[in-house]
Design a protein around this motif. Structure first.
Motif, PDB file in Angstrom:
ATOM      1  N   GLN A 127       2.138 -42.995  39.374  1.00 14.11           N
ATOM      2  CA  GLN A 127       2.317 -44.445  39.519  1.00 14.11           C
ATOM      3  C   GLN A 127       2.243 -44.919  40.970  1.00 14.11           C
ATOM      4  O   GLN A 127       1.994 -46.102  41.209  1.00 14.11           O
ATOM      5  CB  GLN A 127       3.655 -44.862  38.904  1.00 14.11           C
ATOM      6  CG  GLN A 127       3.698 -44.663  37.400  1.00 14.11           C
ATOM      7  CD  GLN A 127       4.978 -45.171  36.761  1.00 14.11           C
ATOM      8  OE1 GLN A 127       5.870 -45.714  37.428  1.00 14.11           O
ATOM      9  NE2 GLN A 127       5.094 -45.007  35.461  1.00 14.11           N
ATOM     10  N   ARG A 128       2.433 -44.003  41.929  1.00 14.41           N
ATOM     11  CA  ARG A 128       2.402 -44.422  43.334  1.00 14.41           C
ATOM     12  C   ARG A 128       1.320 -43.713  44.139  1.00 14.41           C
ATOM     13  O   ARG A 128       0.510 -44.357  44.810  1.00 14.41           O
ATOM     14  CB  ARG A 128       3.760 -44.186  43.999  1.00 14.41           C
ATOM     15  CG  ARG A 128       3.850 -44.777  45.404  1.00 14.41           C
ATOM     16  CD  ARG A 128       5.245 -44.613  45.974  1.00 14.41           C
ATOM     17  NE  ARG A 128       5.568 -43.241  46.275  1.00 14.41           N
ATOM     18  CZ  ARG A 128       5.223 -42.624  47.432  1.00 14.41           C
ATOM     19  NH1 ARG A 128       4.547 -43.276  48.350  1.00 14.41           N
ATOM     20  NH2 ARG A 128       5.572 -41.383  47.641  1.00 14.41           N
ATOM     21  N   LEU A 129       1.276 -42.379  44.045  1.00 16.64           N
ATOM     22  CA  LEU A 129       0.348 -41.624  44.884  1.00 16.64           C
ATOM     23  C   LEU A 129      -1.111 -41.767  44.437  1.00 16.64           C
ATOM     24  O   LEU A 129      -1.997 -42.019  45.262  1.00 16.64           O
ATOM     25  CB  LEU A 129       0.748 -40.144  44.915  1.00 16.64           C
ATOM     26  CG  LEU A 129       2.110 -39.840  45.528  1.00 16.64           C
ATOM     27  CD1 LEU A 129       2.361 -38.334  45.560  1.00 16.64           C
ATOM     28  CD2 LEU A 129       2.206 -40.402  46.937  1.00 16.64           C
ATOM     29  N   VAL A 130      -1.371 -41.590  43.134  1.00 12.34           N
ATOM     30  CA  VAL A 130      -2.749 -41.708  42.644  1.00 12.34           C
ATOM     31  C   VAL A 130      -3.334 -43.098  42.912  1.00 12.34           C
ATOM     32  O   VAL A 130      -4.460 -43.208  43.423  1.00 12.34           O
ATOM     33  CB  VAL A 130      -2.834 -41.337  41.144  1.00 12.34           C
ATOM     34  CG1 VAL A 130      -4.209 -41.683  40.585  1.00 12.34           C
ATOM     35  CG2 VAL A 130      -2.555 -39.849  40.946  1.00 12.34           C
ATOM     36  N   PRO A 131      -2.604 -44.183  42.613  1.00  8.26           N
ATOM     37  CA  PRO A 131      -3.155 -45.514  42.930  1.00  8.26           C
ATOM     38  C   PRO A 131      -3.402 -45.732  44.421  1.00  8.26           C
ATOM     39  O   PRO A 131      -4.269 -46.536  44.785  1.00  8.26           O
ATOM     40  CB  PRO A 131      -2.072 -46.475  42.415  1.00  8.26           C
ATOM     41  CG  PRO A 131      -1.368 -45.721  41.343  1.00  8.26           C
ATOM     42  CD  PRO A 131      -1.343 -44.300  41.847  1.00  8.26           C
ATOM     43  N   SER A 132      -2.661 -45.018  45.285  1.00  9.48           N
ATOM     44  CA  SER A 132      -2.853 -45.209  46.727  1.00  9.48           C
ATOM     45  C   SER A 132      -4.251 -44.787  47.150  1.00  9.48           C
ATOM     46  O   SER A 132      -4.802 -45.323  48.121  1.00  9.48           O
ATOM     47  CB  SER A 132      -1.799 -44.415  47.518  1.00  9.48           C
ATOM     48  OG  SER A 132      -2.030 -43.016  47.450  1.00  9.48           O
ATOM     49  N   ILE A 133      -4.848 -43.829  46.441  1.00  9.65           N
ATOM     50  CA  ILE A 133      -6.209 -43.397  46.754  1.00  9.65           C
ATOM     51  C   ILE A 133      -7.185 -44.547  46.527  1.00  9.65           C
ATOM     52  O   ILE A 133      -8.061 -44.819  47.353  1.00  9.65           O
ATOM     53  CB  ILE A 133      -6.605 -42.181  45.891  1.00  9.65           C
ATOM     54  CG1 ILE A 133      -5.896 -40.942  46.399  1.00  9.65           C
ATOM     55  CG2 ILE A 133      -8.115 -41.962  45.908  1.00  9.65           C
ATOM     56  CD1 ILE A 133      -6.292 -39.675  45.698  1.00  9.65           C
ATOM     57  N   ASN A 134      -7.036 -45.213  45.394  1.00  6.74           N
ATOM     58  CA  ASN A 134      -7.917 -46.344  45.098  1.00  6.74           C
ATOM     59  C   ASN A 134      -7.792 -47.437  46.156  1.00  6.74           C
ATOM     60  O   ASN A 134      -8.787 -48.065  46.542  1.00  6.74           O
ATOM     61  CB  ASN A 134      -7.602 -46.921  43.712  1.00  6.74           C
ATOM     62  CG  ASN A 134      -7.868 -45.932  42.598  1.00  6.74           C
ATOM     63  OD1 ASN A 134      -8.765 -45.097  42.705  1.00  6.74           O
ATOM     64  ND2 ASN A 134      -7.100 -46.007  41.531  1.00  6.74           N
ATOM     65  N   GLU A 135      -6.570 -47.647  46.623  1.00  5.88           N
ATOM     66  CA  GLU A 135      -6.329 -48.706  47.621  1.00  5.88           C
ATOM     67  C   GLU A 135      -7.000 -48.390  48.950  1.00  5.88           C
ATOM     68  O   GLU A 135      -7.691 -49.234  49.522  1.00  5.88           O
ATOM     69  CB  GLU A 135      -4.823 -48.898  47.812  1.00  5.88           C
ATOM     70  CG  GLU A 135      -4.115 -49.454  46.581  1.00  5.88           C
ATOM     71  CD  GLU A 135      -2.602 -49.407  46.701  1.00  5.88           C
ATOM     72  OE1 GLU A 135      -2.110 -49.050  47.792  1.00  5.88           O
ATOM     73  OE2 GLU A 135      -1.908 -49.718  45.712  1.00  5.88           O
ATOM     74  N   ASN A 194      -0.230 -37.184  51.541  1.00  4.45           N
ATOM     75  CA  ASN A 194       0.415 -37.906  50.442  1.00  4.45           C
ATOM     76  C   ASN A 194       0.055 -37.306  49.081  1.00  4.45           C
ATOM     77  O   ASN A 194       0.877 -36.660  48.432  1.00  4.45           O
ATOM     78  CB  ASN A 194       0.032 -39.385  50.465  1.00  4.45           C
ATOM     79  CG  ASN A 194       0.656 -40.115  51.636  1.00  4.45           C
ATOM     80  OD1 ASN A 194       1.208 -39.498  52.535  1.00  4.45           O
ATOM     81  ND2 ASN A 194       0.572 -41.427  51.643  1.00  4.45           N
ATOM     82  N   VAL A 195      -1.193 -37.506  48.679  1.00  7.54           N
ATOM     83  CA  VAL A 195      -1.575 -37.160  47.306  1.00  7.54           C
ATOM     84  C   VAL A 195      -1.660 -35.656  47.087  1.00  7.54           C
ATOM     85  O   VAL A 195      -1.066 -35.121  46.150  1.00  7.54           O
ATOM     86  CB  VAL A 195      -2.914 -37.835  46.937  1.00  7.54           C
ATOM     87  CG1 VAL A 195      -3.228 -37.607  45.460  1.00  7.54           C
ATOM     88  CG2 VAL A 195      -2.869 -39.318  47.238  1.00  7.54           C
ATOM     89  N   LYS A 196      -2.393 -34.952  47.953  1.00  8.53           N
ATOM     90  CA  LYS A 196      -2.531 -33.498  47.779  1.00  8.53           C
ATOM     91  C   LYS A 196      -1.186 -32.799  47.908  1.00  8.53           C
ATOM     92  O   LYS A 196      -0.867 -31.898  47.122  1.00  8.53           O
ATOM     93  CB  LYS A 196      -3.525 -32.951  48.807  1.00  8.53           C
ATOM     94  CG  LYS A 196      -3.808 -31.466  48.638  1.00  8.53           C
ATOM     95  CD  LYS A 196      -4.808 -30.993  49.681  1.00  8.53           C
ATOM     96  CE  LYS A 196      -4.947 -29.485  49.649  1.00  8.53           C
ATOM     97  NZ  LYS A 196      -5.879 -28.992  50.685  1.00  8.53           N
ATOM     98  N   LEU A 197      -0.383 -33.215  48.884  1.00 12.40           N
ATOM     99  CA  LEU A 197       0.955 -32.647  49.052  1.00 12.40           C
ATOM    100  C   LEU A 197       1.801 -32.912  47.808  1.00 12.40           C
ATOM    101  O   LEU A 197       2.498 -32.024  47.320  1.00 12.40           O
ATOM    102  CB  LEU A 197       1.628 -33.246  50.285  1.00 12.40           C
ATOM    103  CG  LEU A 197       3.047 -32.748  50.595  1.00 12.40           C
ATOM    104  CD1 LEU A 197       3.048 -31.252  50.869  1.00 12.40           C
ATOM    105  CD2 LEU A 197       3.623 -33.504  51.790  1.00 12.40           C
ATOM    106  N   GLY A 198       1.719 -34.141  47.294  1.00 11.98           N
ATOM    107  CA  GLY A 198       2.469 -34.494  46.084  1.00 11.98           C
ATOM    108  C   GLY A 198       2.031 -33.671  44.892  1.00 11.98           C
ATOM    109  O   GLY A 198       2.859 -33.235  44.078  1.00 11.98           O
TER     110      GLY A 198
END
Length: 235
Positions: free
Chosen positions: A155-163, A217-221
């Motif tokens: 809900q937070r990390l994956v959408p951040s990629i799109n942003e 962010n995303v990969k670490l998460g």
């Protein structure tokens, strides 16, 4: 179970109508039958709840296994996308480093400056998560810490990629607009234009920032979530 309750209820009825038993005997037998009914119903409810819980946790286990596979694929996707960013940024940095002499040589040889075109936007695996979530089964994950990490990732990390990729792609299209605006210029005129060079500079800067978002962010998460899932499945 319904038949058993019906049978013991009938016994209570027959006991109360039996003229051969004293009132005390009737009460004693009725209490025994009531106890049997209550015990049987309670046991039935407990067995049903246990069976349902076991089924739910089996679904959770299958979901976590699939999610782990998705996350491992996500890490690979992010690594590949980062490589594209690095390669593309290197191409833009070469453009910015072109000297006036080099641009003259390119123009005289009637060649073109190579401008990398890569619209960023990795497609991460969200189908398993969305399916499990839409079925209302996320709440069946009993490990609250793990559940919150899953929700945070999707809900937070994956959408951040799109942003961040959208910002990058917007700047990429600004470069295209500059190329169209300067279509009547020579290669030297275009690639020595201060506004065009500034746009490319920001494109590189945004690309570097996006790589940090991918990694930090995303990969670490994703890697942290994989570790949590493995720990949960090994309990």
């Amino acid at each position: 179970m319904q038949e058993e309750v019906k049978k013991h209820t009938q016994k209570i009825y027959n006991t109360m109508r039996n003229p051969k038993h004293t009132f005390t005997e009737k009460i004693k037998e009725v209490l025994i039958e009531i106890f049997i009914i209550v015990f049987a119903v309670t046991l039935s409810i407990w067995l049903h709840s246990w069976s349902e819980h076991k089924h739910q946790q089996k679904e959770v286990s299958t979901f976590l296994g699939n999610l782990k596979d998705d996350l491992q694929d996500d890490v690979k996707i992010l690594d590949k996308e980062k490589e594209v960013y690095e390669k593309t940024n290197l191409g833009y940095e070469k453009i910015l480093s072109l000297t006036s002499f080099q641009l003259d040589s390119i123009q005289k040889s009637n060649t073109k400056v190579y401008f990398p075109i890569n619209s960023q936007g990795p497609k991460l695996n969200i189908d398993n998560y969305e399916s499990f979530k839409s079925s209302g089964k996320i709440g069946n994950i009993e490990n609250e810490k793990l559940k919150q990490k899953i929700l945070n990732y999707y809900q937070r990390l994956v959408p951040s990629i799109n942003e961040v990729d959208k910002v990058y792609n917007d700047y990429l299209f600004k470069c295209f607009d500059k190329m169209i605006e300067n279509a009547d210029k020579t290669e030297k005129g275009l690639y020595s234009d201060p506004k065009f060079k500034k746009t490319i500079y920001f494109l590189i800067t945004i690309g570097k920032n996006n790589m940090r978002v991918y990694d930090k962010n995303v990969k670490l998460g994703a890697n942290e979530l994989i570790k949590e899932i493995e720990e949960e499945m090994n309990k």
